[in-house]
Design an enzyme around this catalytic site. Sequence first.
Site, PDB file in Angstrom:
ATOM      1  N   GLY A 252      41.392  47.897  45.584  1.00  0.00           N
ATOM      2  CA  GLY A 252      41.339  49.342  45.787  1.00  0.00           C
ATOM      3  C   GLY A 252      42.474  50.132  45.156  1.00  0.00           C
ATOM      4  N   SER A 573      56.718  26.415  47.497  1.00  0.00           N
ATOM      5  CA  SER A 573      56.026  26.301  48.779  1.00  0.00           C
ATOM      6  C   SER A 573      55.136  25.070  48.891  1.00  0.00           C
ATOM      7  CB  SER A 573      55.215  27.568  49.059  1.00  0.00           C
ATOM      8  OG  SER A 573      54.113  27.631  48.194  1.00  0.00           O
ATOM      9  N   LYS A 616      47.679  33.732  51.719  1.00  0.00           N
ATOM     10  CA  LYS A 616      47.419  32.303  51.912  1.00  0.00           C
ATOM     11  C   LYS A 616      46.436  32.078  53.058  1.00  0.00           C
ATOM     12  CE  LYS A 616      51.642  30.570  49.834  1.00  0.00           C
ATOM     13  NZ  LYS A 616      53.019  30.121  50.028  1.00  0.00           N
TER      14      LYS A 616
HETATM   15  P1  ADP Z   1      41.691  47.429  41.775  1.00  0.00           P
HETATM   16  O1  ADP Z   1      42.148  48.631  41.021  1.00  0.00           O
HETATM   17  O2  ADP Z   1      42.669  46.989  42.837  1.00  0.00           O
HETATM   18  O3  ADP Z   1      41.230  46.310  40.950  1.00  0.00           O
HETATM   19  P2  ADP Z   1      39.421  49.072  42.481  1.00  0.00           P
HETATM   20  O4  ADP Z   1      40.057  50.329  42.968  1.00  0.00           O
HETATM   21  O5  ADP Z   1      38.854  49.065  41.118  1.00  0.00           O
HETATM   22  O6  ADP Z   1      40.443  47.875  42.657  1.00  0.00           O
HETATM   23  O7  ADP Z   1      38.347  48.632  43.547  1.00  0.00           O
HETATM   24  C1  ADP Z   1      37.219  47.873  43.243  1.00  0.00           C
HETATM   25  C2  ADP Z   1      36.032  48.400  44.003  1.00  0.00           C
HETATM   26  O8  ADP Z   1      36.158  48.148  45.392  1.00  0.00           O
HETATM   27  C3  ADP Z   1      35.847  49.885  43.869  1.00  0.00           C
HETATM   28  O9  ADP Z   1      34.484  50.156  43.787  1.00  0.00           O
HETATM   29  C4  ADP Z   1      36.420  50.437  45.157  1.00  0.00           C
HETATM   30  O10 ADP Z   1      35.790  51.619  45.486  1.00  0.00           O
HETATM   31  C5  ADP Z   1      36.105  49.336  46.139  1.00  0.00           C
HETATM   32  N1  ADP Z   1      37.108  49.243  47.193  1.00  0.00           N
HETATM   33  C6  ADP Z   1      38.153  48.374  47.261  1.00  0.00           C
HETATM   34  N2  ADP Z   1      38.868  48.559  48.369  1.00  0.00           N
HETATM   35  C7  ADP Z   1      38.265  49.558  49.059  1.00  0.00           C
HETATM   36  C8  ADP Z   1      38.530  50.206  50.311  1.00  0.00           C
HETATM   37  N3  ADP Z   1      39.573  49.853  51.086  1.00  0.00           N
HETATM   38  N4  ADP Z   1      37.703  51.193  50.686  1.00  0.00           N
HETATM   39  C9  ADP Z   1      36.656  51.558  49.909  1.00  0.00           C
HETATM   40  N5  ADP Z   1      36.350  50.995  48.742  1.00  0.00           N
HETATM   41  C10 ADP Z   1      37.137  49.996  48.303  1.00  0.00           C
END
Ligand code: ADP
Length: 667
Positions: A252, A573, A616
């Site tokens: 996210g 670890s 982990k």
């Molecule tokens: P990262 O940048 O960490 O790789 P992204 O922001 O691209 O992750 O997230 C990948 C997908 O998962 C997106 O579609 C995002 O909306 C969804 N996602 C991940 N975490 C959450 C969260 N806590 N709430 C809502 N959607 C999430």
Amino acid sequence: MSIFKKSEDKQQAATIDEFRKKIDSAQLPSGVKQIAERELEMMCNMSPATAEYTIGLTYVDYLASLPWNKKTADTLDLTRAETILNERHYGLSEVKRRIIEHLAVKILVMNKKPQILVIDDEAIARDNIEHILTKENYNVVTAVNGVEAIEKLKTTVFDVVLTDLRMEKVDGISVLEKTKSKYPDTQVIMITAYAAVDSAIEAIKKGAFHYIAKPFRLEEVRTTVKQALEKKLSTVSAKGSVLCFAGPPGTGKTSLGRSIADALGRKFSRISLGGMKDEAEIRGHRRTYAGAMPGRIMEEIRRAESSNPVIMLDEADKIGGQDFKGDPESALLEVLDPEQNHTFLDHYLDVPFDLSNVMFIVTANVADNIQGPLRDRMEVIEFSGYTEDEKVNIALLHIVPKLLREHGLSDYPPEFTAEAVSKIINEYTREAGTRNLERQIATICRKIATEFVHNKDAVRLIKVVPELVERYLGPRKYYLEVADENDRVGVVTGLVVTEAGGDIIFVEAARMKGKRELILTGSLGNVMRESAQAALSYIRSHASYFDIHEDVFEDHDIHIHVPGGAIPKDGPSAGTTIAIALISLLKRRPARRNIAISGELTLSGRILPVGGIKEKILAARRAGVKIIVLPLRNSVDVENLSRDVKDSVEIVLIDRIEEIVDKVLLK
Ligand code: ADP
């Protein structure tokens, strides 16, 4: 001939004229405008057929197209920001709290009543300035000479200082120098008699923000102070404020960056640093270079059409590498450092551009892999993997609705059941974040959309249940790595943290005839190799305690292997895991596969704490581990984890390795 030449000339003059108009209407800062005009001047004498002419035109066009003074107005409303973060992102309460705090500081700095110091030995000038600045709702303090000013500077931090240039004893230049040496961010405006403009320019070279010549117009004072305050605020609010989101993919980070931009009412753009091969990608090529282009930073600013977007610099831990041309670190430092970035110099642009209003957010999988000086500039916020429950909720509340919209399925939205999503998570993905989960759900959406298009009768409300998942995605891709394996001699389950989050490893130990050598394979890093040696020494020195014959080490080699050789593994670890694998081997007692062990081992058998506890534990659960052995000294980390992370596994905390030998090894 001459007729052609004439019409060509005319056309050239028209083109240049058109560009002049463009420059005039572009509201460029005066310095930039001069440069653009000079460039056009030179082009008047060039043949339009030359490459230089075209390069010149493109350059002027570029200068005119940048948002030098354009900014979006910030929405500094904390409640609204909180609502946006909560509506769009599930969980992540700690991350959200840190972001809100970060924004709160920004808002506080921006909303603080500005402190202004006015120094002039002429009472009328002093009173006039005080009067109009007080009307602007600033806190104004006055001083009648330099000596009094310096006293006041000792006790109060001012945002802007207006000082007369010529004063008895302590003059304006001394006030400037004193102020700047103590508070580099404070902006100083010189007030000067018209005749002394030269010394005012001298003062600017010494760091003054600007000068106002007497007799001044009140309006001029008002706007100059306002600009000085803006400059001061933008440097202060940017200070130490580069956020770094660190964590496994799909947790996210990017989407939160986008929400922060929305919450502030700013434009958003992304630049991936991973795999960049050349510093010029950040800073641009000099114009003398054929096919020269500006760097990515300027490109994004231009695309955003505003000088204060939120720019996300992705994969800061992957920048560089051996064949990188130039010095990526210093280029990035210049971009991120508030002391330097108000005069960021792109090689193509060749005029400084002020980046101090940009909000940079850096992302990385592992914050520790970011180079030292860069890392020091950042406030690291850790993102960790999700539990299965969290993933189900994220999928149902956020990912599915988004994908249904994107796949044109909103009219007949298929209903995904929680059981189906769980099945996808457990049997079709193995990850800390939600990237593959999103991909798999997208695959299902695509298949349903195709069915709808192929066959109008198929258009109906579909309920995606676990059986349907198998129909759409095929046979399961992942099995529980641990639960489905037999317990064996010399094979013990361990836990590591990689860029993609936590993972389980199997440490294998074997003994064969040889010359007392320790053979280590499986892309082990130096620290892990040393832990293996320490583990072996611990066992040899405690052979009698474990009832192991001294001579098992005679005429034998010991081989330790960690499968998955393509992935480099390192860190201390695995020490305890390796030691247990050796005891299992030497005592011929099979080790229980569904117990995973992580802990650094000392030569005396104590277990030292390790990092990445949450990752982990999540990895162990994904693999079907039932019992997790961790160092006693990590108990605070374990206690701080939420209940749903620790659910459905037993966690055993140990201080010495002897405590778990009988728990892990079967008789
Ligand atoms: P990262 O940048 O960490 O790789 P992204 O922001 O691209 O992750 O997230 C990948 C997908 O998962 C997106 O579609 C995002 O909306 C969804 N996602 C991940 N975490 C959450 C969260 N806590 N709430 C809502 N959607 C999430």
